[in-house]
Scaffold this motif. Sequence first.
Motif, PDB file in Angstrom:
ATOM      1  N   PRO A 178       0.837  -1.208   0.000  1.00 14.16           N
ATOM      2  CA  PRO A 178       0.000   0.000   0.000  1.00 14.16           C
ATOM      3  C   PRO A 178       0.868   1.254   0.000  1.00 14.16           C
ATOM      4  O   PRO A 178       2.088   1.184   0.229  1.00 14.16           O
ATOM      5  CB  PRO A 178      -0.800  -0.126   1.295  1.00 14.16           C
ATOM      6  CG  PRO A 178       0.012  -1.016   2.173  1.00 14.16           C
ATOM      7  CD  PRO A 178       0.721  -1.975   1.256  1.00 14.16           C
ATOM      8  N   ASP A 179       0.245   2.420  -0.231  1.00 11.88           N
ATOM      9  CA  ASP A 179       1.029   3.652  -0.371  1.00 11.88           C
ATOM     10  C   ASP A 179       1.541   4.213   0.949  1.00 11.88           C
ATOM     11  O   ASP A 179       2.120   5.303   0.982  1.00 11.88           O
ATOM     12  CB  ASP A 179       0.239   4.724  -1.129  1.00 11.88           C
ATOM     13  CG  ASP A 179      -1.090   5.055  -0.480  1.00 11.88           C
ATOM     14  OD1 ASP A 179      -1.313   4.623   0.669  1.00 11.88           O
ATOM     15  OD2 ASP A 179      -1.904   5.752  -1.122  1.00 11.88           O
ATOM     16  N   THR A 180       1.364   3.488   2.041  1.00 14.53           N
ATOM     17  CA  THR A 180       2.015   3.864   3.298  1.00 14.53           C
ATOM     18  C   THR A 180       3.475   3.411   3.315  1.00 14.53           C
ATOM     19  O   THR A 180       4.209   3.734   4.246  1.00 14.53           O
ATOM     20  CB  THR A 180       1.283   3.254   4.511  1.00 14.53           C
ATOM     21  OG1 THR A 180       1.143   1.851   4.313  1.00 14.53           O
ATOM     22  CG2 THR A 180      -0.090   3.887   4.689  1.00 14.53           C
ATOM     23  N   ASN A 191       8.003   2.028   6.218  1.00 12.94           N
ATOM     24  CA  ASN A 191       6.575   2.231   6.485  1.00 12.94           C
ATOM     25  C   ASN A 191       6.388   3.615   7.094  1.00 12.94           C
ATOM     26  O   ASN A 191       6.880   3.906   8.181  1.00 12.94           O
ATOM     27  CB  ASN A 191       6.078   1.148   7.446  1.00 12.94           C
ATOM     28  CG  ASN A 191       4.577   1.211   7.668  1.00 12.94           C
ATOM     29  OD1 ASN A 191       3.905   2.152   7.224  1.00 12.94           O
ATOM     30  ND2 ASN A 191       4.037   0.225   8.354  1.00 12.94           N
ATOM     31  N   PHE A 192       5.661   4.498   6.398  1.00  9.62           N
ATOM     32  CA  PHE A 192       5.433   5.850   6.897  1.00  9.62           C
ATOM     33  C   PHE A 192       4.796   5.865   8.293  1.00  9.62           C
ATOM     34  O   PHE A 192       4.972   6.817   9.054  1.00  9.62           O
ATOM     35  CB  PHE A 192       4.517   6.621   5.937  1.00  9.62           C
ATOM     36  CG  PHE A 192       5.201   7.122   4.699  1.00  9.62           C
ATOM     37  CD1 PHE A 192       6.514   7.564   4.725  1.00  9.62           C
ATOM     38  CD2 PHE A 192       4.518   7.173   3.486  1.00  9.62           C
ATOM     39  CE1 PHE A 192       7.140   8.041   3.588  1.00  9.62           C
ATOM     40  CE2 PHE A 192       5.133   7.641   2.330  1.00  9.62           C
ATOM     41  CZ  PHE A 192       6.450   8.087   2.387  1.00  9.62           C
ATOM     42  N   ASP A 193       4.053   4.808   8.626  1.00 10.69           N
ATOM     43  CA  ASP A 193       3.407   4.751   9.935  1.00 10.69           C
ATOM     44  C   ASP A 193       4.402   4.829  11.084  1.00 10.69           C
ATOM     45  O   ASP A 193       4.032   5.164  12.219  1.00 10.69           O
ATOM     46  CB  ASP A 193       2.598   3.458  10.089  1.00 10.69           C
ATOM     47  CG  ASP A 193       1.347   3.450   9.228  1.00 10.69           C
ATOM     48  OD1 ASP A 193       0.941   4.519   8.747  1.00 10.69           O
ATOM     49  OD2 ASP A 193       0.772   2.359   9.038  1.00 10.69           O
ATOM     50  N   LEU A 229       0.785  12.365   5.461  1.00  8.10           N
ATOM     51  CA  LEU A 229       0.387  13.125   6.650  1.00  8.10           C
ATOM     52  C   LEU A 229      -0.938  13.853   6.432  1.00  8.10           C
ATOM     53  O   LEU A 229      -1.781  13.927   7.336  1.00  8.10           O
ATOM     54  CB  LEU A 229       1.483  14.126   7.028  1.00  8.10           C
ATOM     55  CG  LEU A 229       2.805  13.520   7.526  1.00  8.10           C
ATOM     56  CD1 LEU A 229       3.833  14.620   7.743  1.00  8.10           C
ATOM     57  CD2 LEU A 229       2.607  12.730   8.806  1.00  8.10           C
ATOM     58  N   LYS A 230      -1.142  14.376   5.225  1.00  4.59           N
ATOM     59  CA  LYS A 230      -2.407  15.062   4.920  1.00  4.59           C
ATOM     60  C   LYS A 230      -3.576  14.084   4.959  1.00  4.59           C
ATOM     61  O   LYS A 230      -4.634  14.395   5.501  1.00  4.59           O
ATOM     62  CB  LYS A 230      -2.327  15.727   3.544  1.00  4.59           C
ATOM     63  CG  LYS A 230      -1.514  17.011   3.519  1.00  4.59           C
ATOM     64  CD  LYS A 230      -1.550  17.646   2.149  1.00  4.59           C
ATOM     65  CE  LYS A 230      -0.810  18.989   2.152  1.00  4.59           C
ATOM     66  NZ  LYS A 230      -0.827  19.641   0.816  1.00  4.59           N
ATOM     67  N   ASN A 231      -3.376  12.907   4.393  1.00  2.00           N
ATOM     68  CA  ASN A 231      -4.444  11.908   4.414  1.00  2.00           C
ATOM     69  C   ASN A 231      -4.783  11.462   5.816  1.00  2.00           C
ATOM     70  O   ASN A 231      -5.938  11.103   6.112  1.00  2.00           O
ATOM     71  CB  ASN A 231      -4.032  10.683   3.582  1.00  2.00           C
ATOM     72  CG  ASN A 231      -4.186  10.916   2.095  1.00  2.00           C
ATOM     73  OD1 ASN A 231      -4.860  11.851   1.674  1.00  2.00           O
ATOM     74  ND2 ASN A 231      -3.551  10.074   1.294  1.00  2.00           N
TER      75      ASN A 231
END
Length: 236
Positions: A178-180, A191-193, A229-231
Motif C-alpha cells: 500500500p502507499d504507506t 513504512n510511513f506509519d 500526513l495530509k491523508n
Amino acid sequence: MIRIAVCEDEQILLEQLTGHIKNILNKHSVIFSIEAYTNGNVLLSRGTFDIVFLDIAMKPLNGLTLAKKLRARGDKSKLIFITAHRQYAIDAYDVQAFHYLVKPVDIKKLETILWQLCSSLTGEYEHTLAIRQGTAVIRIPFGQILYLEAMNRKIHLHKNGEFLPYYGKLDELEPTLPDTFFRCHRSYIVNFDHVQHYKKEEIWLDNEVVLPLSRRRYQAFGLAFMYYLKNRGDVF
C-alpha cells in the motif's frame, strides 16, 4: 489463497467432508488449497493453515489435544471441530475454536460457516503481507512492519523486536504494498506509519532505528510523506 486442512481418522468420512468443502468453495469461486490427514501427528509436522477441520474422537491424537498443541506453538488457524457429541462444545471454546459441527455434518451449515470464514479471511488478507518460511506461510499486518531490507538475496522484514528473513526481491514486492510504504533506498522500503522525522540522507523511526535515504529519492520521499500526513489529518 486460503489454505485448509481436514483431519479425520475415518477415511470415508474424510473423503466425504473434503469433497463437500471443495464443492462449496468452488461454487463461491474461492481460491483455495486443501490437504487431508488421517493422523493428527502428521498434521502437526506440516506448516500452518488458515482453516483446520478437526475430528474430536481421533486416535492416537484426539482433536482437542491436537488443537492445544497447535495453539501452544502459536498457530492462529480458524478451528472447526467435527464431533458426534455435543458435550464437547465447551471444550472446543477453550482452544478458541471458531465453530463445531455435529455429525452427520449439515451441508447448509457447513456452507454458511465456510462463507463467513472465507469472507473474513479475505478482508484480513487485504491488510497483511504473506511471507513463506520453510513450509509455513506467515501473515504480518502492514501496521506492524517497520521496514523491509534487502540483504543476501533475502528480504528481512523488521517489526518490533524481531526480523523475519525470507527469499524475495524488493523490486517485486514494492508494487504490491500500500502507499504507506516507500522505497527510500535501493535496499530499503520504509513504512510511513513508523517515521518520526527525516533529513537529506537519514530517516528516524519510532523505535530509534535510522535508515538511509538516497539523495535521488529525497524529493519524492518528502512529497509522498507529506501526502501521507495530509491523508491522516496531521497537516492541513
